[in-house]
Design an enzyme around this catalytic site. Sequence first.
Site, PDB file in Angstrom:
ATOM      1  N   ASP A  38       0.884  -1.161   0.000  1.00  0.00           N
ATOM      2  CA  ASP A  38       0.000   0.000   0.000  1.00  0.00           C
ATOM      3  C   ASP A  38       0.923   1.213   0.000  1.00  0.00           C
ATOM      4  OD1 ASP A  38      -2.170   1.716   0.199  1.00  0.00           O
ATOM      5  OD2 ASP A  38      -2.317   1.511   2.370  1.00  0.00           O
ATOM      6  N   GLU A  73      -1.124  -1.309  -4.891  1.00  0.00           N
ATOM      7  CA  GLU A  73      -2.328  -0.544  -5.179  1.00  0.00           C
ATOM      8  C   GLU A  73      -2.007   0.556  -6.179  1.00  0.00           C
ATOM      9  OE1 GLU A  73      -5.833   0.419  -2.390  1.00  0.00           O
ATOM     10  OE2 GLU A  73      -4.470   2.126  -2.227  1.00  0.00           O
ATOM     11  N   ASP A 130      -2.599   0.659   7.090  1.00  0.00           N
ATOM     12  CA  ASP A 130      -1.783   0.490   5.879  1.00  0.00           C
ATOM     13  C   ASP A 130      -1.295  -0.956   5.733  1.00  0.00           C
ATOM     14  OD1 ASP A 130      -1.179   3.651   5.322  1.00  0.00           O
ATOM     15  OD2 ASP A 130      -1.176   3.150   7.448  1.00  0.00           O
TER      16      ASP A 130
END
Length: 168
Positions: A10, A70, A143
């Site tokens: 992330d 991501e 996260d």
Amino acid sequence: MGSLRILGVDPGYGIVGIGIIEVSGNRISHVFHGTIETPKNLPAEKRLKRIYEEFLKVLERFSPDECAMEKLFFVKNVTTAIGVGEARGVLFLALAEKNIPVFEYAPNEVKVSLSGYGRASKKQIQENVKRFLNLSEIPRPDDAADALAIAWCHALQSRARRVTHEKD
């Protein structure tokens, strides 16, 4: 078939979420989760250097086979987008140096793979990460949980690609 170690990322400028899972047959297991954090008072070049160096340590310690990251999808704050984009750049550089392929997923793709619904809440996704990986609690900070969700998404997507390829 052997096992596949997937690193979920992330990306962020202040916090990079890290989640590592291992896929062996039909079994998906948790290996590690954590974060790389950079203090706001550091100059940009030092923050990016820290992300790069700490990320390389993760790559060397866990030797992932693939990385799922991501996508930088939509941001309301341009300054935030620039910082995240710069962080993604150093993450991609480290992955390229280690010859680790990167697969990118939009946030709604991750949500669908963990909940069946592209607009699932963050809490619902975190609960599913905990349940699917048999963890005693939701990974913290958010996260790290997000990174595990991204890795899980890739595990399902790569399995689907293999099955489709085998049928061709």
